[in-house]
Design an enzyme around this catalytic site. Structure first.
Site, PDB file in Angstrom:
ATOM      1  N   SER A 173       9.093  46.354 -22.121  1.00  0.00           N
ATOM      2  CA  SER A 173       8.844  46.591 -23.454  1.00  0.00           C
ATOM      3  C   SER A 173      10.109  47.124 -24.114  1.00  0.00           C
ATOM      4  CB  SER A 173       7.942  47.388 -23.493  1.00  0.00           C
ATOM      5  OG  SER A 173       7.906  48.042 -24.974  1.00  0.00           O
ATOM      6  N   TYR A 203       2.841  55.446 -20.657  1.00  0.00           N
ATOM      7  CA  TYR A 203       3.415  53.613 -20.858  1.00  0.00           C
ATOM      8  C   TYR A 203       5.164  53.959 -21.185  1.00  0.00           C
ATOM      9  CZ  TYR A 203       3.613  49.244 -22.829  1.00  0.00           C
ATOM     10  OH  TYR A 203       4.266  48.253 -23.346  1.00  0.00           O
TER      11      TYR A 203
HETATM   12  P1  NDP Z   1      -3.009  41.479 -23.691  1.00  0.00           P
HETATM   13  O1  NDP Z   1      -3.877  42.561 -23.180  1.00  0.00           O
HETATM   14  O2  NDP Z   1      -3.047  40.344 -24.707  1.00  0.00           O
HETATM   15  O3  NDP Z   1      -2.497  41.073 -22.125  1.00  0.00           O
HETATM   16  C1  NDP Z   1      -2.574  41.863 -20.884  1.00  0.00           C
HETATM   17  C2  NDP Z   1      -2.482  40.898 -19.811  1.00  0.00           C
HETATM   18  O4  NDP Z   1      -2.237  41.762 -18.266  1.00  0.00           O
HETATM   19  C3  NDP Z   1      -3.958  40.334 -20.338  1.00  0.00           C
HETATM   20  O5  NDP Z   1      -4.149  38.438 -19.475  1.00  0.00           O
HETATM   21  C4  NDP Z   1      -4.915  40.660 -18.935  1.00  0.00           C
HETATM   22  O6  NDP Z   1      -5.847  40.210 -18.003  1.00  0.00           O
HETATM   23  C5  NDP Z   1      -3.898  41.508 -17.525  1.00  0.00           C
HETATM   24  N1  NDP Z   1      -4.295  42.296 -17.007  1.00  0.00           N
HETATM   25  C6  NDP Z   1      -4.804  43.839 -17.300  1.00  0.00           C
HETATM   26  N2  NDP Z   1      -4.951  43.903 -16.590  1.00  0.00           N
HETATM   27  C7  NDP Z   1      -4.520  44.094 -14.928  1.00  0.00           C
HETATM   28  C8  NDP Z   1      -4.883  43.810 -14.073  1.00  0.00           C
HETATM   29  N3  NDP Z   1      -5.191  44.932 -12.985  1.00  0.00           N
HETATM   30  N4  NDP Z   1      -4.097  42.167 -13.379  1.00  0.00           N
HETATM   31  C9  NDP Z   1      -3.756  41.571 -13.857  1.00  0.00           C
HETATM   32  N5  NDP Z   1      -4.500  41.217 -15.274  1.00  0.00           N
HETATM   33  C10 NDP Z   1      -4.648  41.894 -15.945  1.00  0.00           C
HETATM   34  O7  NDP Z   1      -1.239  41.787 -23.740  1.00  0.00           O
HETATM   35  P2  NDP Z   1       0.048  41.633 -23.980  1.00  0.00           P
HETATM   36  O8  NDP Z   1       0.030  39.804 -23.877  1.00  0.00           O
HETATM   37  O9  NDP Z   1       1.467  41.820 -25.245  1.00  0.00           O
HETATM   38  O10 NDP Z   1       0.618  42.384 -23.112  1.00  0.00           O
HETATM   39  C11 NDP Z   1       1.348  41.811 -21.927  1.00  0.00           C
HETATM   40  C12 NDP Z   1       2.455  42.573 -21.467  1.00  0.00           C
HETATM   41  O11 NDP Z   1       4.293  42.751 -22.647  1.00  0.00           O
HETATM   42  C13 NDP Z   1       2.143  43.970 -21.029  1.00  0.00           C
HETATM   43  O12 NDP Z   1       3.099  44.233 -19.579  1.00  0.00           O
HETATM   44  C14 NDP Z   1       2.898  44.713 -21.726  1.00  0.00           C
HETATM   45  O13 NDP Z   1       3.321  45.735 -21.982  1.00  0.00           O
HETATM   46  C15 NDP Z   1       4.046  43.557 -22.459  1.00  0.00           C
HETATM   47  N6  NDP Z   1       4.504  44.002 -23.658  1.00  0.00           N
HETATM   48  C16 NDP Z   1       3.088  43.650 -24.928  1.00  0.00           C
HETATM   49  C17 NDP Z   1       4.103  43.912 -26.611  1.00  0.00           C
HETATM   50  C18 NDP Z   1       3.503  44.117 -27.626  1.00  0.00           C
HETATM   51  O14 NDP Z   1       3.074  43.924 -28.336  1.00  0.00           O
HETATM   52  N7  NDP Z   1       2.186  42.735 -27.813  1.00  0.00           N
HETATM   53  C19 NDP Z   1       5.278  44.739 -26.790  1.00  0.00           C
HETATM   54  C20 NDP Z   1       5.923  45.488 -24.904  1.00  0.00           C
HETATM   55  C21 NDP Z   1       5.575  45.040 -24.525  1.00  0.00           C
HETATM   56  P3  NDP Z   1      -6.752  40.253 -17.760  1.00  0.00           P
HETATM   57  O15 NDP Z   1      -8.316  41.456 -18.431  1.00  0.00           O
HETATM   58  O16 NDP Z   1      -7.467  39.084 -18.012  1.00  0.00           O
HETATM   59  O17 NDP Z   1      -7.257  41.159 -16.560  1.00  0.00           O
END
Ligand code: NDP
Length: 244
Positions: free
Chosen positions: A141, A154
């Site tokens: 991030s 975070y």
């Molecule tokens: P979302 O919340 O849309 O996606 C997060 C994903 O992580 C989901 O598919 C969720 O699936 C999965 N997840 C959460 N907990 C678990 C777990 N315990 N085991 C397996 N899967 C898990 O957010 P983003 O797409 O934005 O996030 C993706 C990455 O990008 C993250 O690492 C986030 O920190 C990073 N990021 C995002 C930014 C943004 O502005 N969107 C900015 C900077 C970084 P499920 O709940 O079905 O398990």
């Protein structure tokens, strides 16, 4: 291996960046193995990719459970006979000020964002070494480069992902490539995990300008498309119209 089909395992593929990455990599001809806890979402996505002529399978995955991650990576390998890349993408972001003492949420961020990435490396690294190479794409991030109020824990988890990625790169001796992809604000469900009312409200203006998740998927696709001698180490992608 440029533009050839690779076997790519993606964690957190049920929404946001992971989902967009699955679509983009499938369109590039890669074979996908998708993991997350919401298997209904994964099933629909795999079906959509398959219907469009791509190759995708899925398995339920909780990245906080090391044994589940090992089984997930084994299943990807068994399905396609090899494993070329892992996109360690799963993450959560329940922001709050430290003084709110939401210690359970601190632990969850550490478990998913840090331990989850380590579990992915532990499960896949021996297989990649055995087959002569592989590629980790770890999603950090802009919070891996700077800290802001309510985001201390975070950001700490994302600084950790950056440190782990750099350490892995330095230890890799040419066979393992490591790419850290650091998104700025991107459309996804990430902010839904914020339970602290003030932090949730503050995020509305912070997240007003956002990239489409496909922009991050494009960066991941670029790193994966490079020839074996090229290791794209870090990519930071922000909305052009946002200072954050
Ligand atoms: P979302 O919340 O849309 O996606 C997060 C994903 O992580 C989901 O598919 C969720 O699936 C999965 N997840 C959460 N907990 C678990 C777990 N315990 N085991 C397996 N899967 C898990 O957010 P983003 O797409 O934005 O996030 C993706 C990455 O990008 C993250 O690492 C986030 O920190 C990073 N990021 C995002 C930014 C943004 O502005 N969107 C900015 C900077 C970084 P499920 O709940 O079905 O398990």
């Amino acid at each position: 291996m440029q533009n050839t089909s690779k076997v790519v395992a993606v964690t957190g593929a049920s929404s946001g960046i992971g989902e967009a990455t699955a679509r983009r990599l499938a369109a590039d001809g890669h074979r996908l193995f998708l993991g997350a806890r919401r298997t209904d979402r994964l099933a629909a996505l795999a079906q959509e990719i398959t219907t469009a002529g791509g190759t995708a399978a899925f398995r339920r995955l909780d990245v906080t459970d090391a044994a589940e991650v090992t089984d997930f990576i084994s299943a990807a390998h068994d399905r396609y006979g090899r494993l070329d890349a892992v996109v360690n993408n799963a993450g959560v972001m329940p922001l709050s000020p430290l003084e709110a003492l939401r210690t359970t949420e601190w632990d969850r961020m550490i478990d998913v964002n840090v331990r989850g990435v380590l579990h992915g490396i532990a499960a896949a690294l021996p297989r990649m070494r055995a087959q002569g190479g592989g590629h980790f794409v770890n999603i950090a991030s802009v919070g891996a480069y700077e800290v802001s109020p309510t985001a201390a824990v975070y950001c700490a988890t994302k600084y950790a992902v950056r440190a782990i990625s750099e350490g892995l790169r330095q230890e890799s001796a040419g066979d393992i490539r490591v790419t850290l992809v650091s998104p700025g604000v991107t459309e996804s469900e990430l902010a839904d995990s914020i339970s602290d009312p003030a932090a949730r409200e503050a995020m509305k203006s912070y997240r007003a300008v956002a990239l489409p998740a496909s922009a991050i998927a494009d960066a991941i696709a670029y790193a994966l498309a490079q020839p074996p001698e090229v290791d794209v180490n870090e990519i930071v992608v922000r909305p052009a119209a946002s200072p954050q």
